[in-house]
Design a protein around this motif. Structure first.
Motif, mmCIF file in Angstrom:
data_model
loop_
_atom_site.group_PDB
_atom_site.id
_atom_site.type_symbol
_atom_site.label_atom_id
_atom_site.label_comp_id
_atom_site.label_asym_id
_atom_site.label_seq_id
_atom_site.Cartn_x
_atom_site.Cartn_y
_atom_site.Cartn_z
ATOM 1 N N ARG A 40 0.807 -1.224 0.000
ATOM 2 C CA ARG A 40 0.000 0.000 0.000
ATOM 3 C C ARG A 40 0.837 1.269 0.000
ATOM 4 N NH1 ARG A 40 -2.151 -3.056 4.207
ATOM 5 N NH2 ARG A 40 -1.474 -1.526 5.755
ATOM 6 N N GLU A 41 2.148 1.146 0.119
ATOM 7 C CA GLU A 41 2.994 2.333 0.173
ATOM 8 C C GLU A 41 3.000 3.054 -1.176
ATOM 9 O OE1 GLU A 41 6.763 0.942 1.519
ATOM 10 O OE2 GLU A 41 6.102 0.654 3.599
ATOM 11 N N GLN A 42 3.091 4.377 -1.117
ATOM 12 C CA GLN A 42 3.075 5.200 -2.325
ATOM 13 C C GLN A 42 4.184 4.778 -3.276
ATOM 14 O OE1 GLN A 42 0.719 7.554 -2.751
ATOM 15 N NE2 GLN A 42 1.430 8.111 -4.792
ATOM 16 N N GLY A 43 3.804 4.479 -4.513
ATOM 17 C CA GLY A 43 4.786 4.119 -5.523
ATOM 18 C C GLY A 43 5.350 2.721 -5.397
ATOM 19 N N SER A 44 4.781 1.905 -4.526
ATOM 20 C CA SER A 44 5.307 0.562 -4.312
ATOM 21 C C SER A 44 5.058 -0.319 -5.531
ATOM 22 C CB SER A 44 4.654 -0.074 -3.083
ATOM 23 O OG SER A 44 5.033 -1.423 -2.959
ATOM 24 N N SER A 45 6.038 -1.156 -5.843
ATOM 25 C CA SER A 45 5.881 -2.143 -6.921
ATOM 26 C C SER A 45 5.648 -3.538 -6.351
ATOM 27 C CB SER A 45 7.134 -2.153 -7.804
ATOM 28 O OG SER A 45 8.288 -2.491 -7.037
ATOM 29 N N ILE A 46 5.517 -3.622 -5.024
ATOM 30 C CA ILE A 46 5.289 -4.908 -4.370
ATOM 31 C C ILE A 46 3.825 -5.312 -4.569
ATOM 32 C CG2 ILE A 46 5.307 -6.148 -2.171
ATOM 33 C CD1 ILE A 46 7.483 -4.232 -1.233
ATOM 34 N N THR A 47 3.608 -6.527 -4.999
ATOM 35 C CA THR A 47 2.255 -7.015 -5.233
ATOM 36 C C THR A 47 1.850 -7.983 -4.126
ATOM 37 O OG1 THR A 47 3.111 -8.801 -6.623
ATOM 38 C CG2 THR A 47 2.453 -6.760 -7.725
ATOM 39 N N ILE A 93 -17.641 -14.754 2.345
ATOM 40 C CA ILE A 93 -16.858 -14.635 1.112
ATOM 41 C C ILE A 93 -16.756 -13.168 0.694
ATOM 42 C CG2 ILE A 93 -16.892 -15.099 -1.376
ATOM 43 C CD1 ILE A 93 -15.834 -17.424 0.108
ATOM 44 N N TYR A 94 -17.867 -12.451 0.757
ATOM 45 C CA TYR A 94 -17.827 -11.011 0.463
ATOM 46 C C TYR A 94 -16.832 -10.313 1.385
ATOM 47 C CZ TYR A 94 -19.332 -6.178 -0.224
ATOM 48 O OH TYR A 94 -19.364 -4.824 -0.495
ATOM 49 N N ALA A 95 -16.914 -10.615 2.675
ATOM 50 C CA ALA A 95 -16.033 -9.978 3.651
ATOM 51 C C ALA A 95 -14.575 -10.330 3.387
ATOM 52 C CB ALA A 95 -16.432 -10.390 5.063
ATOM 53 N N LEU A 96 -14.303 -11.560 2.945
ATOM 54 C CA LEU A 96 -12.935 -11.943 2.595
ATOM 55 C C LEU A 96 -12.445 -11.120 1.414
ATOM 56 C CD1 LEU A 96 -10.427 -13.746 2.759
ATOM 57 C CD2 LEU A 96 -11.651 -15.435 1.362
ATOM 58 N N GLY A 97 -13.292 -10.959 0.388
ATOM 59 C CA GLY A 97 -12.903 -10.126 -0.745
ATOM 60 C C GLY A 97 -12.616 -8.697 -0.333
ATOM 61 N N ALA A 98 -13.482 -8.135 0.520
ATOM 62 C CA ALA A 98 -13.275 -6.765 1.000
ATOM 63 C C ALA A 98 -11.998 -6.662 1.836
ATOM 64 C CB ALA A 98 -14.482 -6.315 1.809
ATOM 65 N N SER A 99 -11.692 -7.726 2.601
ATOM 66 C CA SER A 99 -10.484 -7.742 3.430
ATOM 67 C C SER A 99 -9.231 -7.785 2.567
ATOM 68 C CB SER A 99 -10.507 -8.956 4.365
ATOM 69 O OG SER A 99 -11.573 -8.882 5.276
ATOM 70 N N LEU A 100 -9.239 -8.625 1.539
ATOM 71 C CA LEU A 100 -8.092 -8.701 0.633
ATOM 72 C C LEU A 100 -7.906 -7.380 -0.112
ATOM 73 C CD1 LEU A 100 -8.730 -12.283 -0.789
ATOM 74 C CD2 LEU A 100 -6.883 -11.623 0.769
ATOM 75 N N LEU A 101 -9.020 -6.767 -0.530
ATOM 76 C CA LEU A 101 -8.944 -5.514 -1.277
ATOM 77 C C LEU A 101 -8.337 -4.395 -0.443
ATOM 78 C CD1 LEU A 101 -9.649 -3.838 -3.804
ATOM 79 C CD2 LEU A 101 -11.882 -3.392 -2.755
ATOM 80 N N ILE A 102 -8.854 -4.187 0.768
ATOM 81 C CA ILE A 102 -8.362 -3.071 1.574
ATOM 82 C C ILE A 102 -6.931 -3.314 2.041
ATOM 83 C CG2 ILE A 102 -9.157 -3.855 3.857
ATOM 84 C CD1 ILE A 102 -10.105 -0.946 4.340
ATOM 85 N N SER A 103 -6.572 -4.585 2.260
ATOM 86 C CA SER A 103 -5.209 -4.894 2.696
ATOM 87 C C SER A 103 -4.210 -4.669 1.571
ATOM 88 C CB SER A 103 -5.123 -6.344 3.189
ATOM 89 O OG SER A 103 -5.977 -6.550 4.293
ATOM 90 N N ALA A 104 -4.626 -4.942 0.332
ATOM 91 C CA ALA A 104 -3.733 -4.798 -0.812
ATOM 92 C C ALA A 104 -3.633 -3.366 -1.304
ATOM 93 C CB ALA A 104 -4.208 -5.695 -1.954
ATOM 94 N N THR A 105 -4.736 -2.600 -1.194
ATOM 95 C CA THR A 105 -4.781 -1.273 -1.815
ATOM 96 C C THR A 105 -5.011 -0.127 -0.845
ATOM 97 O OG1 THR A 105 -7.184 -1.330 -2.202
ATOM 98 C CG2 THR A 105 -5.760 -2.370 -3.871
#
Length: 278
Positions: free
Chosen positions: A110-117, A206-218
């Motif tokens: 989530r860091e600015q400009g990060s290339s880590i996926t 399942i919805y909550a898992l998707g939302a958790s992965l999304l906010i953690s990644a982005t």
């Protein structure tokens, strides 16, 4: 209890005989300790009722949550734990789960400009932890990034106090009135808005898992609403089914998008998600 930090009940101290203890959280209705014992390291949870304020209604259910979770853990076959009552509510202790939570682990993404996926293997570990609970016939009801502890050998899904799927002692049970709105499925939000209660489901997990992965990644919530919006306004935004586009590259992004489908029947199962990730 307002403004004070409760001490460990005598029955817990007698059972664990702590050699060291650390206060982890002390929030409205709940206190969690990390306790080192000759038996190992444990999480000790104390619950007590929340008094009404000008901004919040009274919440007596928080006093019952630790014992309710303890009863569920027992029914799931956990042995090295216990639960009971103390003068302000209930308690449980269970093995301490070592490791960062999902949100903390993916902070570099989530860091600015990060290339880590985001690591697919980490996502798979979260799915497998949720799948284990689903196979036992339970829905978690409170899936969020902080409840996935990524350990050195496996990922643990913690905080089962709101889970549904089996018998719970009547004296420790209470209605499900929703969870952290960031991770609530639209059908859960609609039910809470309409009746004040809802029924946790595996599809909502399942919805909550998707939302958790999304906010953690982005760093972005699945649904857009002002940070300081009242909870009812947040729920209305979630209930509408309108959400942000998923900006996670590759197959993980496609899976998150599917998990966040507004229609429960369109969401993949944990088995389908795990199969795709592995």
């Amino acid at each position: 209890m307002s403004g004070s930090i409760p001490e460990l009940p005598i029955v817990v101290r007698d059972a664990l005989m702590p050699s060291a203890q650390r206060l982890v959280t002390n929030r409205r209705g709940s206190t969690v300790w990390e306790v080192q014992s000759h038996r190992g390291k444990y999480a000790v949870k104390l619950g007590y009722p929340v008094e009404a304020t000008a901004d919040w209604p009274a919440q007596p259910w928080t006093a019952l949550a630790p014992a309710r979770e303890g009863a569920i853990l027992y029914r799931l076959g956990f042995q090295d734990m216990a639960y009971g009552e103390w003068k302000h509510g209930t308690w449980n202790f269970q093995p301490w789960r070592e490791g960062p939570d999902l949100y903390k682990l993916w902070e570099p993404c989530r860091e600015q400009g990060s290339s880590i996926t985001p690591q697919t293997g980490v996502a798979l570990g979260c799915v497998e932890a949720l799948a284990e609970l689903h196979r036992a016939g339970w829905a978690h009801g409170d899936v969020q990034p902080a409840h996935f502890v990524v350990g050195p050998e496996r990922t643990h899904l913690i905080d089962l106090a709101l889970a549904r799927g089996g018998n719970v002692p009547e004296g420790y049970d209470f209605p499900f009135r929703g969870c952290l709105v960031h991770y609530e499925a639209p059908e859960i939000a609609r039910s809470v808005l309409a009746t004040g209660e809802a029924e946790p489901t595996q599809e909502a997990d399942i919805y909550a898992l998707g939302a958790s992965l999304l906010i953690s990644a982005t760093g972005w919530r699945a649904v857009e609403y002002p940070d300081d919006a009242p909870r009812s306004v947040q729920r209305e935004a979630v209930a509408s089914g309108q959400r942000r586009p998923v900006k996670v590259l590759g197959e993980l992004g496609e899976l998150i998008d599917a998990m966040l489908s507004p229609a429960p029947e369109d969401r993949p199962t944990t088995f389908e998600v795990a199969k795709a990730l592995s």
